[in-house]
Every structure is written in C-alpha cells, then in structure tokens.
Design a protein around this motif. Structure first.
Motif, mmCIF file in Angstrom:
data_model
loop_
_atom_site.group_PDB
_atom_site.id
_atom_site.type_symbol
_atom_site.label_atom_id
_atom_site.label_comp_id
_atom_site.label_asym_id
_atom_site.label_seq_id
_atom_site.Cartn_x
_atom_site.Cartn_y
_atom_site.Cartn_z
ATOM 1 N N LEU A 6 39.678 30.258 42.637
ATOM 2 C CA LEU A 6 40.207 30.367 41.402
ATOM 3 C C LEU A 6 39.098 31.453 40.440
ATOM 4 C CD1 LEU A 6 41.275 26.832 40.135
ATOM 5 C CD2 LEU A 6 42.693 28.765 40.835
ATOM 6 N N THR A 7 39.639 32.046 39.469
ATOM 7 C CA THR A 7 38.781 32.826 38.625
ATOM 8 C C THR A 7 37.968 31.770 37.625
ATOM 9 O OG1 THR A 7 40.375 33.071 36.868
ATOM 10 C CG2 THR A 7 40.286 34.765 38.493
ATOM 11 N N ASP A 8 36.950 32.434 37.194
ATOM 12 C CA ASP A 8 36.206 31.545 36.221
ATOM 13 C C ASP A 8 37.119 31.295 35.036
ATOM 14 O OD1 ASP A 8 33.784 32.229 37.811
ATOM 15 O OD2 ASP A 8 33.030 33.754 36.312
ATOM 16 N N ALA A 9 37.867 31.965 34.596
ATOM 17 C CA ALA A 9 38.693 31.659 33.504
ATOM 18 C C ALA A 9 39.798 30.345 33.831
ATOM 19 C CB ALA A 9 39.812 32.918 32.996
ATOM 20 N N SER A 14 41.336 24.790 33.645
ATOM 21 C CA SER A 14 41.504 23.642 34.181
ATOM 22 C C SER A 14 40.868 22.681 33.827
ATOM 23 C CB SER A 14 41.607 23.953 35.770
ATOM 24 O OG SER A 14 41.616 22.876 36.655
ATOM 25 N N ILE A 15 39.511 22.548 33.736
ATOM 26 C CA ILE A 15 38.525 21.770 33.522
ATOM 27 C C ILE A 15 38.696 21.231 31.970
ATOM 28 C CG2 ILE A 15 36.867 21.881 35.237
ATOM 29 C CD1 ILE A 15 34.943 23.193 33.085
ATOM 30 N N ALA A 71 32.941 25.622 23.619
ATOM 31 C CA ALA A 71 33.653 25.450 25.025
ATOM 32 C C ALA A 71 34.687 26.565 25.367
ATOM 33 C CB ALA A 71 34.123 24.130 25.284
ATOM 34 N N PRO A 72 34.041 27.918 25.092
ATOM 35 C CA PRO A 72 35.311 28.990 25.323
ATOM 36 C C PRO A 72 35.257 29.313 26.792
ATOM 37 C CG PRO A 72 32.743 29.667 24.895
ATOM 38 C CD PRO A 72 32.771 28.234 24.707
ATOM 39 N N CYS A 73 36.334 29.753 26.934
ATOM 40 C CA CYS A 73 36.880 30.268 28.263
ATOM 41 C C CYS A 73 36.811 31.694 28.497
ATOM 42 C CB CYS A 73 38.336 29.563 28.628
ATOM 43 S SG CYS A 73 38.224 27.886 29.145
ATOM 44 N N ASP A 76 40.517 36.512 32.461
ATOM 45 C CA ASP A 76 40.591 36.873 33.495
ATOM 46 C C ASP A 76 40.123 38.174 33.340
ATOM 47 O OD1 ASP A 76 41.499 34.397 35.046
ATOM 48 O OD2 ASP A 76 43.492 34.930 34.289
ATOM 49 N N THR A 77 40.200 39.091 32.552
ATOM 50 C CA THR A 77 39.659 40.358 32.427
ATOM 51 C C THR A 77 38.237 40.360 32.337
ATOM 52 O OG1 THR A 77 40.079 40.566 30.132
ATOM 53 C CG2 THR A 77 41.973 41.168 31.534
ATOM 54 N N ASP A 78 37.671 39.640 31.599
ATOM 55 C CA ASP A 78 36.076 39.549 31.572
ATOM 56 C C ASP A 78 35.279 39.851 32.730
ATOM 57 O OD1 ASP A 78 36.198 38.955 29.055
ATOM 58 O OD2 ASP A 78 35.767 36.820 29.150
ATOM 59 N N ARG A 79 35.935 38.880 33.857
ATOM 60 C CA ARG A 79 35.197 39.040 35.274
ATOM 61 C C ARG A 79 35.250 40.426 35.550
ATOM 62 N NH1 ARG A 79 36.065 36.495 41.029
ATOM 63 N NH2 ARG A 79 34.108 36.592 41.584
ATOM 64 N N ALA A 80 36.600 40.998 35.596
ATOM 65 C CA ALA A 80 36.915 42.430 36.286
ATOM 66 C C ALA A 80 36.062 43.551 35.528
ATOM 67 C CB ALA A 80 38.322 42.739 35.977
#
Length: 83
Positions: A6-9, A14-15, A71-73, A76-80
């Motif tokens: 899973l990505t960090d996002a 999920s958690i 608790a920001p998430c 999915d584009t942050d990692r990229a």
C-alpha cells in the motif's frame, strides 16, 4: 502484514478509517499505536524476525506530532513527487 504494497496515503486512510481500526477515534488510535502490546511486539519480534527499523521513542514522537498536526494523510501523488 496487511499494509504491504500500500502507499503511505492508503495506509494512513486505512488506520484512520473506523471501519478498519475497531472504531477508534484519533486519541484511541494514538494510544493503540504507541502502547498496544501487539504493536509493541514489532520492536521485539523474536528470533529470526526483523524489528521495526526505528526506535520506539522516535516512533511515538512522530505519531504524536502527526496527531498534533491533525493527523493528515499524504496524497497518493505526494510520494510520486518525492521520487
């Protein structure tokens, strides 16, 4: 582990999702992540297993800082964009 791949996002969402985290609010989630025996096992998993590669006190500090920030998430584009 259920988070592998899973990505960090995705892990973050999920958690934080009550349907996936036993209906925990943020305070309960932080308590779980920092004090629960099952989570703590990761730092002392036994022979032949790798411990979490971050000291527990550093992990706790990061979790509490994440909580204090709301608790920001990441997206999915942050990692990229970091790659």
């Amino acid at each position: 582990m259920i988070w592998q791949g899973l990505t960090d996002a995705q892990v973050c969402r999920s958690i934080k999702d009550p349907k996936q985290n036993k209906n925990r609010n943020l305070d309960q989630l932080v308590e779980h992540l920092t004090e629960d025996k099952l989570v703590m096992w990761g730092w002392n998993p036994g022979e032949g297993r790798n411990a979490i590669p971050m000291p527990h006190d550093e992990f706790v500090s990061k979790v509490k800082a994440w909580q204090a920030a709301g608790a920001p998430c990441p997206t999915d584009t942050d990692r990229a964009s970091r790659l």
